[in-house]
Design a protein around this motif. Structure first.
Motif, mmCIF file in Angstrom:
data_model
loop_
_atom_site.group_PDB
_atom_site.id
_atom_site.type_symbol
_atom_site.label_atom_id
_atom_site.label_comp_id
_atom_site.label_asym_id
_atom_site.label_seq_id
_atom_site.Cartn_x
_atom_site.Cartn_y
_atom_site.Cartn_z
ATOM 1 N N ARG A 270 -6.938 8.841 -10.212
ATOM 2 C CA ARG A 270 -8.051 7.942 -9.876
ATOM 3 C C ARG A 270 -8.323 6.950 -10.997
ATOM 4 N N THR B 42 3.437 10.067 -4.904
ATOM 5 C CA THR B 42 2.726 11.200 -5.486
ATOM 6 C C THR B 42 3.710 12.164 -6.129
ATOM 7 N N ASN C 18 0.800 -1.231 0.000
ATOM 8 C CA ASN C 18 0.000 0.000 0.000
ATOM 9 C C ASN C 18 0.828 1.275 0.000
ATOM 10 N N HIS C 19 2.011 1.241 -0.557
ATOM 11 C CA HIS C 19 2.856 2.429 -0.658
ATOM 12 C C HIS C 19 2.404 3.240 -1.869
ATOM 13 N N LYS C 20 1.962 4.472 -1.662
ATOM 14 C CA LYS C 20 1.501 5.337 -2.740
ATOM 15 C C LYS C 20 2.500 6.469 -2.928
ATOM 16 N N SER D 164 -6.574 2.770 -8.524
ATOM 17 C CA SER D 164 -5.385 2.630 -7.683
ATOM 18 C C SER D 164 -4.460 3.837 -7.739
ATOM 19 N N CYS D 165 -4.530 4.638 -8.785
ATOM 20 C CA CYS D 165 -3.664 5.809 -8.885
ATOM 21 C C CYS D 165 -4.247 6.925 -8.032
ATOM 22 N N ALA D 166 -3.479 7.357 -7.032
ATOM 23 C CA ALA D 166 -3.973 8.378 -6.098
ATOM 24 C C ALA D 166 -4.187 9.723 -6.784
ATOM 25 N N GLU D 167 -3.418 10.009 -7.825
ATOM 26 C CA GLU D 167 -3.496 11.309 -8.484
ATOM 27 C C GLU D 167 -4.614 11.398 -9.500
ATOM 28 N N VAL E 221 5.996 2.472 -12.519
ATOM 29 C CA VAL E 221 5.511 3.450 -11.536
ATOM 30 C C VAL E 221 6.579 4.505 -11.253
ATOM 31 N N ASP F 219 -6.428 -3.157 -10.941
ATOM 32 C CA ASP F 219 -6.617 -2.562 -9.623
ATOM 33 C C ASP F 219 -7.429 -1.292 -9.833
#
Length: 171
Positions: free
Chosen positions: A153, A49, A45-47, A148-151, A97, A145
């Protein structure tokens, strides 16, 4: 036998392709020969940014994740990782990534890249196996997933295709 830095070794049953020498040179070039190995290339769960995302999310005030002054060293590491993915599909997702941040890498990106390096140190002999002979069967696997991309979405999708037991394509 070596060809373009890839070691080929084979028997009557299979051919093994790996970049062990290249991987170990990469580890020693970064001065991580004495570092502990990592069992996975990324923490669970390492995101990661970007700077733009941090600014939009107002994370810049209390965030201690500075931009790197010398982004060239980060870019060189990513280039070496890209070459290593030719025989290491286990690294392909993480390299994809990390390479998204090559234009403005932060300290957290470098830390994640060094974790990948520690993973490479512990798994330098991994590569591709190509079986010789046998029946030919085509098998494909896919996974995604959702959001899954925090930026952005957006979802992340990956696949792999095998011919018999040999990996022939992946993303």
């Amino acid at each position: 036998m070596y060809f373009l830095g890839i070691e080929f070794s084979g028997s009557e049953k299979d051919i093994h392709m790996c970049q062990r020498k290249y991987a170990l040179e990469l580890v020693s070039g970064l001065g991580l020969s004495g570092a502990k190995t990592a069992f996975t290339p990324l923490d669970f769960n390492h995101k990661l940014t970007s700077v733009e995302y941090d600014e939009a999310a107002k994370k810049t005030e209390d965030c201690k994740d500075p931009l790197l002054e010398n982004r060239g060293s980060y870019q060189r590491i990513m280039g070496r990782y890209l070459y290593l993915t030719m025989t290491r599909p286990d690294l392909a997702f993480m390299v994809q990534v990390l390479s998204q941040y090559m234009h403005a890498p932060k300290q957290s990106h470098t830390d994640a890249a060094l974790r990948v390096e520690r993973y490479i140190k512990g798994s330098s002999g991994l590569g591709l196996f190509m079986p010789v002979g046998g029946k030919l069967s085509l098998t494909a696997f896919c996974d995604s997933d959702w959001v899954s991309c925090a930026e952005t979405r957006k979802s992340v999708t990956g696949y792999l295709v095998k011919l018999d037991n040999a990996l022939i394509s992946w993303k």
